[in-house]
Design an enzyme around this catalytic site. Structure first.
Site, PDB file in Angstrom:
ATOM      1  N   ARG A  22       0.813  -1.239  -0.006  1.00  0.00           N
ATOM      2  CA  ARG A  22       0.019   0.144  -0.065  1.00  0.00           C
ATOM      3  C   ARG A  22       0.992   1.139  -0.049  1.00  0.00           C
ATOM      4  O   ARG A  22       0.571   2.309  -0.645  1.00  0.00           O
ATOM      5  CB  ARG A  22      -0.874   0.184   1.297  1.00  0.00           C
ATOM      6  CG  ARG A  22      -2.210  -0.787   1.092  1.00  0.00           C
ATOM      7  CD  ARG A  22      -1.702  -2.264   0.415  1.00  0.00           C
ATOM      8  NE  ARG A  22      -3.248  -3.017   0.541  1.00  0.00           N
ATOM      9  CZ  ARG A  22      -3.730  -3.583   1.340  1.00  0.00           C
ATOM     10  NH1 ARG A  22      -3.221  -3.869   2.548  1.00  0.00           N
ATOM     11  NH2 ARG A  22      -4.683  -4.396   1.103  1.00  0.00           N
TER      12      ARG A  22
ATOM     13  N   ASP B 267       0.287  -7.006  -3.109  1.00  0.00           N
ATOM     14  CA  ASP B 267      -1.056  -6.778  -3.054  1.00  0.00           C
ATOM     15  C   ASP B 267      -1.697  -5.948  -4.158  1.00  0.00           C
ATOM     16  O   ASP B 267      -0.957  -5.882  -5.069  1.00  0.00           O
ATOM     17  CB  ASP B 267      -1.390  -5.911  -1.756  1.00  0.00           C
ATOM     18  CG  ASP B 267      -2.577  -6.330  -1.038  1.00  0.00           C
ATOM     19  OD1 ASP B 267      -3.592  -6.224  -1.451  1.00  0.00           O
ATOM     20  OD2 ASP B 267      -2.508  -6.714   0.382  1.00  0.00           O
TER      21      ASP B 267
ATOM     22  N   HIS C  83      -6.264 -10.092  -3.795  1.00  0.00           N
ATOM     23  CA  HIS C  83      -5.609  -9.316  -3.452  1.00  0.00           C
ATOM     24  C   HIS C  83      -4.155  -9.403  -4.590  1.00  0.00           C
ATOM     25  O   HIS C  83      -3.158  -9.402  -4.200  1.00  0.00           O
ATOM     26  CB  HIS C  83      -4.697  -9.209  -1.884  1.00  0.00           C
ATOM     27  CG  HIS C  83      -5.868  -8.703  -1.241  1.00  0.00           C
ATOM     28  ND1 HIS C  83      -6.248  -7.374  -1.245  1.00  0.00           N
ATOM     29  CD2 HIS C  83      -6.658  -9.334  -0.122  1.00  0.00           C
ATOM     30  CE1 HIS C  83      -6.952  -7.389  -0.093  1.00  0.00           C
ATOM     31  NE2 HIS C  83      -7.289  -8.388   0.562  1.00  0.00           N
TER      32      HIS C  83
ATOM     33  N   ASP D 261      -6.684 -14.466   2.056  1.00  0.00           N
ATOM     34  CA  ASP D 261      -7.630 -13.809   2.392  1.00  0.00           C
ATOM     35  C   ASP D 261      -8.727 -12.891   1.509  1.00  0.00           C
ATOM     36  O   ASP D 261      -7.955 -12.711   0.292  1.00  0.00           O
ATOM     37  CB  ASP D 261      -7.152 -12.527   3.530  1.00  0.00           C
ATOM     38  CG  ASP D 261      -6.138 -11.830   2.859  1.00  0.00           C
ATOM     39  OD1 ASP D 261      -5.490 -12.240   2.200  1.00  0.00           O
ATOM     40  OD2 ASP D 261      -6.411 -10.692   2.947  1.00  0.00           O
ATOM     41  N   GLU D 262      -9.734 -12.630   1.902  1.00  0.00           N
ATOM     42  CA  GLU D 262     -10.607 -11.691   1.109  1.00  0.00           C
ATOM     43  C   GLU D 262     -10.756 -11.998  -0.485  1.00  0.00           C
ATOM     44  O   GLU D 262     -10.181 -11.138  -1.257  1.00  0.00           O
ATOM     45  CB  GLU D 262     -10.100 -10.336   1.415  1.00  0.00           C
ATOM     46  CG  GLU D 262     -10.196  -9.963   2.999  1.00  0.00           C
ATOM     47  CD  GLU D 262      -9.841  -8.557   3.276  1.00  0.00           C
ATOM     48  OE1 GLU D 262     -10.552  -7.798   4.186  1.00  0.00           O
ATOM     49  OE2 GLU D 262      -8.812  -7.842   2.498  1.00  0.00           O
TER      50      GLU D 262
ATOM     51  N   TRP E 260      -0.876  -2.438   8.528  1.00  0.00           N
ATOM     52  CA  TRP E 260      -1.000  -2.293   7.112  1.00  0.00           C
ATOM     53  C   TRP E 260      -0.907  -0.909   6.936  1.00  0.00           C
ATOM     54  O   TRP E 260      -1.509   0.052   7.833  1.00  0.00           O
ATOM     55  CB  TRP E 260      -2.802  -2.827   6.936  1.00  0.00           C
ATOM     56  CG  TRP E 260      -2.922  -4.122   7.346  1.00  0.00           C
ATOM     57  CD1 TRP E 260      -3.276  -4.654   8.619  1.00  0.00           C
ATOM     58  CD2 TRP E 260      -2.581  -5.332   6.612  1.00  0.00           C
ATOM     59  NE1 TRP E 260      -3.114  -6.080   8.514  1.00  0.00           N
ATOM     60  CE2 TRP E 260      -2.963  -6.597   7.176  1.00  0.00           C
ATOM     61  CE3 TRP E 260      -2.125  -5.306   5.240  1.00  0.00           C
ATOM     62  CZ2 TRP E 260      -2.820  -7.585   6.831  1.00  0.00           C
ATOM     63  CZ3 TRP E 260      -2.064  -6.628   4.763  1.00  0.00           C
ATOM     64  CH2 TRP E 260      -2.260  -7.843   5.495  1.00  0.00           C
TER      65      TRP E 260
HETATM   66  C1  TNX Z   1      -7.814  -6.628   6.056  1.00  0.00           C
HETATM   67  S1  TNX Z   1      -5.904  -8.287   7.633  1.00  0.00           S
HETATM   68  C2  TNX Z   1      -6.726  -7.040   5.349  1.00  0.00           C
HETATM   69  C3  TNX Z   1      -6.032  -6.166   4.560  1.00  0.00           C
HETATM   70  C4  TNX Z   1      -6.353  -4.665   4.990  1.00  0.00           C
HETATM   71  C5  TNX Z   1      -6.552  -4.525   6.395  1.00  0.00           C
HETATM   72  C6  TNX Z   1      -6.786  -3.415   6.801  1.00  0.00           C
HETATM   73  C7  TNX Z   1      -6.089  -9.091   6.020  1.00  0.00           C
HETATM   74  C8  TNX Z   1      -5.662 -10.521   5.809  1.00  0.00           C
HETATM   75  N1  TNX Z   1      -6.520  -8.153   4.821  1.00  0.00           N
HETATM   76  O1  TNX Z   1      -5.590  -6.196   3.270  1.00  0.00           O
HETATM   77  O2  TNX Z   1      -5.014  -3.735   4.662  1.00  0.00           O
HETATM   78  O3  TNX Z   1      -7.754  -5.338   6.685  1.00  0.00           O
HETATM   79  O4  TNX Z   1      -6.673  -3.258   8.176  1.00  0.00           O
END
Ligand code: TNX
Length: 553
Positions: free
Chosen positions: A184, A213, A284, A346-347, A488
């Site tokens: 970031r 990312d 990501h 993640d995500e 982060w």
């Molecule tokens: C969640 S923690 C994310 C990050 C973000 C963060 C901000 C995680 C595994 N993924 O991509 O930067 O929240 O707090």
């Protein structure tokens, strides 16, 4: 017979003069203060009568060439004179007043343990050869010297004093970590080394380097030059609050070359820190896809992300993506000798996978019920490859969804449930729940705080954290490897700002992972922090000062 010509005597004052942590120290009486001024708090301390005095006659005596090698490196690092080579003097036995490093006959489980004895005639550090014990013993010694000898520019004293005591110390957890997101916002190698040095100050031993990312790819991969030519740069960044949806147009980016990474890995090893690299997948991954659009389901050209959040363009589950990722991981594993490789996980939105004929074909051929199981397939396939190279994967707790890969370790961030579940399944776990391990959250309710992502994680919450959940049986507790603080950097645009968010919360985290629960005490921590901050001052660390106004009892 022990070779006495291996013993080395060096004038301690020479080394201490110019020492990063200790230079310009002048003695001004001896404190009668009860707290031992060391962070993280040592686990066993016995105070006794009398004191040891370091003068310009004090010798530093090493027992054997390997011990010498290990400690001198560490010592030199904390000294400004990097090039200082201690004289090899055959007979050091005549010294009356000395600090001795003595090799202990301990097993591997005690590689990080040290004992530090301060008597009126001598200081002896016992540790096992080849581990971090000597470095940790010296670190404690430095902090004691610093804490008990208040610098006073008006005095020109020659002596440093230490009260007599015996410390026996080793960490509560094996994984004592700090994370840093360099995607970031990019931070150069000089800052990474500084971050590592500051971790070493607190006996932290694992650096989780978040290298890729959506907003930037930061590691050179020789086989895919587009990653540093293209994916490492973006044409602007989000500014202000997320909800403002505003952007500036400044080109931002950077990357680390293989040479730089090798240098940092060696530097970290000298400080007894393991670097765990993270390559994010399958989500990501916008930056990588922007350089190689064939990696996504749609194949469309996209740009390196300028805003924060979660994006739908993710790695496709087709074979060509796996070829890319295994090539990337091969280079990563060449550079990083760590047992663990972090693969993100993640995500990852499944929107595109649901529409993608290749993903759907894969899902049906494997008889998978849903896209979560497809993600599980993705991670298992990567795990197989990583295991084939003798390494282990660790991933964010989403890797539990759709079924955990057989040997995977889990990093619990969405609370502690994922960690608890994984430990019950007898998988290793690193705890890093948002509350209280996210150092991108606010540390104060002061309205003048610099803009942060949100949340509230003050110093006392970090300090109070116990990484071992009460829900776990004693047998399952051993799967909790430790914990880490996550940094982060969406809202941290400069090194100074990173330091502000990280300190002193890193010091609290160090005590969470080192000190036994029963020995922790927040009031005592604050008092020790008041002494400890002079070391941070010496290194010009931009730490947050809220703790100075907190009540100490
Ligand atoms: C969640 S923690 C994310 C990050 C973000 C963060 C901000 C995680 C595994 N993924 O991509 O930067 O929240 O707090």
């Amino acid at each position: 017979m022990k070779q006495i010509n291996y013993f080395t005597k060096l004038n301690l004052r020479q080394v201490l003069t110019g020492c990063l942590l200790l230079n310009a120290i002048m003695v001004y009486g001896q404190s009668t203060w009860a707290e031992v001024p060391v962070i993280p708090k040592p686990n066993m301390v016995e105070r006794s009568e009398g004191q040891f005095t370091i003068t310009n006659q004090t010798a530093l005596v090493f027992g054997g060439p390997e011990v010498l090698q290990e400690c001198v490196q560490f010592f030199q690092y904390f000294s400004e004179s990097y090039s200082y080579v201690p004289p090899q003097i055959p007979e050091a036995m005549g010294a009356k007043n000395y600090i001795q490093l003595h090799e202990a006959d301990w097993g591997e489980a005690d590689a990080e343990k040290y004992e530090l004895e301060i008597n009126p005639q001598e200081v002896i550090i016992h540790a096992r050869k080849g581990g971090a014990g000597f470095a940790y013993g010296l670190n404690t010694l430095f902090q004691l010297i610093r804490g008990y000898n208040v610098p006073d520019a008006g005095k020109n004293m020659q002596e440093l004093t230490l009260p007599c005591m015996k410390i026996s110390d080793k960490p509560r957890y094996a994984w004592r970590g700090m994370h840093l997101d360099v995607s970031r916002h990019f931070f150069d190698i000089t800052f990474i080394k500084r971050y590592l040095s500051l971790m070493a100050l607190y006996k932290l031993n694992t650096f989780h380097w978040h290298l890729t990312d959506d907003q930037g790819w930061r590691i050179e991969i020789k086989k895919y030059p587009g990653l540093i030519r293209h994916a490492a740069w973006r044409t602007g960044s989000m500014i202000g609050k997320y909800s403002d949806n505003k952007y500036e147009e400044i080109r931002h980016g950077g990357f680390y070359t293989h040479e730089q990474i090798k240098d940092v890995v060696n530097f970290a090893a000298m400080l007894h820190i393991t670097i765990v690299p993270e390559i994010e997948m399958p989500g990501h991954s916008v930056a990588a896809i922007s350089a190689y659009p064939y990696l996504s389901c749609t194949g469309k050209q996209i740009q390196v992300a300028r805003g924060w959040g979660v994006f739908n363009d993710v790695f496709c589950t087709k074979d060509t993506t796996f070829r890319f990722l295994t090539d990337v991981l091969s280079e990563v594993m060449e550079l990083f000798p760590s047992r663990y490789i972090h693969i993100g996980g993640d995500e990852c939105p499944k929107v595109n996978w649901k529409k993608c004929p290749r993903c759907q074909k894969r899902k049906n051929a494997l008889g998978l019920k849903n896209e979560e199981q497809l993600q599980s397939y993705f991670i298992r396939r990567i795990e197989k490859f990583v295991n084939s190279k003798g390494r282990q994967i660790i991933g964010w707790d989403e890797i539990l969804e759709g079924g955990l890969a057989p040997n995977a370790s889990v990093m619990s961030w969405r609370g502690t449930e994922g960690g608890i579940k994984a430990a019950k399944m007898k998988h290793n776990v690193v705890m890093s729940p948002g509350k209280p391990c996210y150092f991108d959250h606010y540390q104060s309710k002061d309205t003048l705080e610099p803009l942060a992502i949100g949340g509230y994680n003050p110093l006392d919450s970090v300090y109070a954290y116990d990484p071992t959940p009460l829900q776990l049986s004693v047998a399952d507790q051993k799967y909790i490897l430790g914990a880490q603080g996550n940094v982060w950097t969406e809202y941290m645009i400069s090194e100074r700002q990173v330091e502000y968010m990280v300190f002193p919360r890193m010091a609290a985290m160090a005590e969470v992972v080192w000190t036994q629960k029963s020995n922790k005490d927040y009031g005592g921590f604050l008092k020790r922090l008041e002494k400890n901050r002079f070391m941070l001052d010496k290194m010009y660390v931009n730490y947050a000062r809220h703790f100075l106004n907190e009540k100490k009892e």
